[in-house]
Write a protein that holds these residues in place. Structure first.
Motif, PDB file in Angstrom:
ATOM      1  N   UNK A 156      -0.485   4.442 -10.631  1.00  0.00           N
ATOM      2  CA  UNK A 156      -0.168   5.793 -11.123  1.00  0.00           C
ATOM      3  C   UNK A 156      -0.673   5.802 -12.773  1.00  0.00           C
ATOM      4  N   UNK A 157      -0.741   4.473 -13.209  1.00  0.00           N
ATOM      5  CA  UNK A 157      -1.128   4.290 -14.635  1.00  0.00           C
ATOM      6  C   UNK A 157      -2.549   4.394 -14.641  1.00  0.00           C
ATOM      7  N   UNK A 158      -3.151   3.874 -13.582  1.00  0.00           N
ATOM      8  CA  UNK A 158      -4.710   4.146 -13.795  1.00  0.00           C
ATOM      9  C   UNK A 158      -5.264   5.461 -13.341  1.00  0.00           C
ATOM     10  N   UNK A 159      -4.276   6.220 -12.534  1.00  0.00           N
ATOM     11  CA  UNK A 159      -4.550   7.435 -12.041  1.00  0.00           C
ATOM     12  C   UNK A 159      -5.418   7.107 -10.804  1.00  0.00           C
ATOM     13  N   UNK A 160      -5.561   6.348 -10.030  1.00  0.00           N
ATOM     14  CA  UNK A 160      -6.087   6.129  -9.103  1.00  0.00           C
ATOM     15  C   UNK A 160      -5.152   6.416  -7.615  1.00  0.00           C
ATOM     16  N   UNK A 161      -5.800   7.105  -6.671  1.00  0.00           N
ATOM     17  CA  UNK A 161      -5.014   7.545  -5.504  1.00  0.00           C
ATOM     18  C   UNK A 161      -5.425   6.874  -4.462  1.00  0.00           C
ATOM     19  N   UNK A 162      -4.846   5.891  -3.857  1.00  0.00           N
ATOM     20  CA  UNK A 162      -5.151   5.089  -2.530  1.00  0.00           C
ATOM     21  C   UNK A 162      -4.190   5.441  -1.286  1.00  0.00           C
ATOM     22  N   UNK A 163      -4.947   5.950  -0.409  1.00  0.00           N
ATOM     23  CA  UNK A 163      -4.244   6.308   1.126  1.00  0.00           C
ATOM     24  C   UNK A 163      -4.102   5.244   1.705  1.00  0.00           C
ATOM     25  N   UNK A 198       6.707  -2.322  -6.215  1.00  0.00           N
ATOM     26  CA  UNK A 198       6.591  -1.247  -7.082  1.00  0.00           C
ATOM     27  C   UNK A 198       5.736  -1.236  -8.383  1.00  0.00           C
ATOM     28  N   UNK A 199       5.385  -2.635  -8.512  1.00  0.00           N
ATOM     29  CA  UNK A 199       4.271  -2.691  -9.581  1.00  0.00           C
ATOM     30  C   UNK A 199       2.991  -2.286  -9.210  1.00  0.00           C
ATOM     31  N   UNK A 200       2.735  -2.467  -7.699  1.00  0.00           N
ATOM     32  CA  UNK A 200       1.373  -1.886  -7.154  1.00  0.00           C
ATOM     33  C   UNK A 200       1.312  -0.382  -7.485  1.00  0.00           C
TER      34      UNK A 200
END
Length: 340
Positions: free
Chosen positions: A65-72, A58-60
């Protein structure tokens, strides 16, 4: 470190699976993202998938989300679809269940990058390894690997996630080395914003997690080592790592918390530096690794933060843990008794 063999393995791959352990934490996920970026530069036409077996923590997810980075990333896969495997921040095949046996028995080349002491079965299976138990995070190793290769500077999102992995695994530099600070300085020079990462990693404690912490405290059994070190042992339904940390915060020198769900058990162990120095005990090697074997699973970790998983009831696992602790303290010439 023979980087020519590493680059050759990556360059000839057409489909790369980058595995990280269950409930992938920020170090595992950030390091895997860094490895994928390396692969995309060395083998631009290859497909490279991050496989966070069972999902990310959940922290990851909060961090992304907080850094606005989308990792697939994938939670499931078919290992036969790939011609190169990576194991990142993962020191045993058991941590990749249900793919552990398939990866172990496969002839597909395997590259391991980790800052934990890896199991012997992993060592014998690897085609290339970059393992340093003295490193404070796997992200630190991934960045060092980037520096050693003829690559351009990593993009902002890679630098941010590597920095986040280091900040998380060092517990905000409570455990750090000169090398750690050197890598962090370089990441910051590349534009990674430390304050942004710190904010993104701030734990938002849910109602369920707060209740788990309180129940752990309520159920705690206390023991005394050599008349001046307090050991807390407890059990919860979930959030065992958070519960163990909270027991340290309220006064324990070491905490062992077991969680049980559907016959699956997880054990989280934490201690402070005072406990580690006075007992000479390594929680990962001395306690969690043998406990993992006893409960039909796997265990390991660092000297002051470790874990194990397997099967059985919480009561049974606690009884095995207590026997193990008595034996280990006795071997070190330390007394171990209930605190009254």
């Amino acid at each position: 470190m023979n980087l020519s063999s590493f680059t050759e393995l990556v360059k000839r791959a057409k489909a790369i699976a980058i595995f990280c352990h269950h409930n992938a934490d920020p170090d595992a996920l950030g390091s895997s993202y860094g490895v994928r970026w390396i692969c995309s530069n060395l083998a631009p036409s290859a497909r490279a998938d991050i496989i966070a077996v069972g999902g990310a923590s959940s922290l990851s997810l909060q961090l992304l989300s907080e850094l606005n980075i989308a990792i697939s990333f994938l939670e499931e896969c078919s290992p036969t679809d790939y011609d190169l495997f990576f194991m990142v921040d993962t020191n045993s095949f058991t941590q990749l269940s249900p793919y552990d046996e398939e990866i172990f028995s496969s002839t597909t080349p395997l590259i391991v990058i980790d800052h934990h002491a890896v199991k012997e079965e992993v060592k014998t299976r690897t085609s290339f390894s970059f393992i340093d138990p003295n490193a404070t995070s796997t992200a630190e190793l991934v960045f060092s690997l980037m520096e050693s290769l003829p690559l351009p500077p990593p993009p902002m999102e890679v630098s941010l996630l590597l920095l986040a992995g280091i900040v998380f695994d060092t517990r905000r530099f409570a455990i750090a080395s000169a090398k750690t600070f050197s890598v962090v300085a370089k990441l910051v020079d590349l534009g990674a914003n430390y304050n942004l990462v710190l904010k993104a990693l701030q734990t938002k404690v849910s109602y369920s997690e707060r209740v788990a912490r309180l129940k752990a405290a309520q159920r705690t059994q206390l023991y005394l080592v050599n008349d001046d070190l307090v050991v807390a042992v407890s059990h919860v339904g979930s959030y065992e790592a958070s519960a163990a940390r909270s027991l340290l915060e309220i006064g324990a020198d070491a905490a062992f918390v077991v969680s049980e769900k559907d016959d699956a058990v997880r054990v989280s162990a934490r201690c402070n530096s005072h406990f580690a120095e006075k007992t000479g005990m390594h929680l990962g090697v001395d306690v969690m690794e043998p406990l993992g074997k006893l409960i039909g699973g796997a265990g390991g970790g660092h000297s002051m933060a470790a874990g194990a998983d397997g099967t059985g009831s919480a009561e049974y696992v606690i009884s095995l843990l207590m026997e193990l602790l008595r034996k280990k303290f006795s071997e070190k010439g330390l007394s171990f008794k209930p605190l009254k």
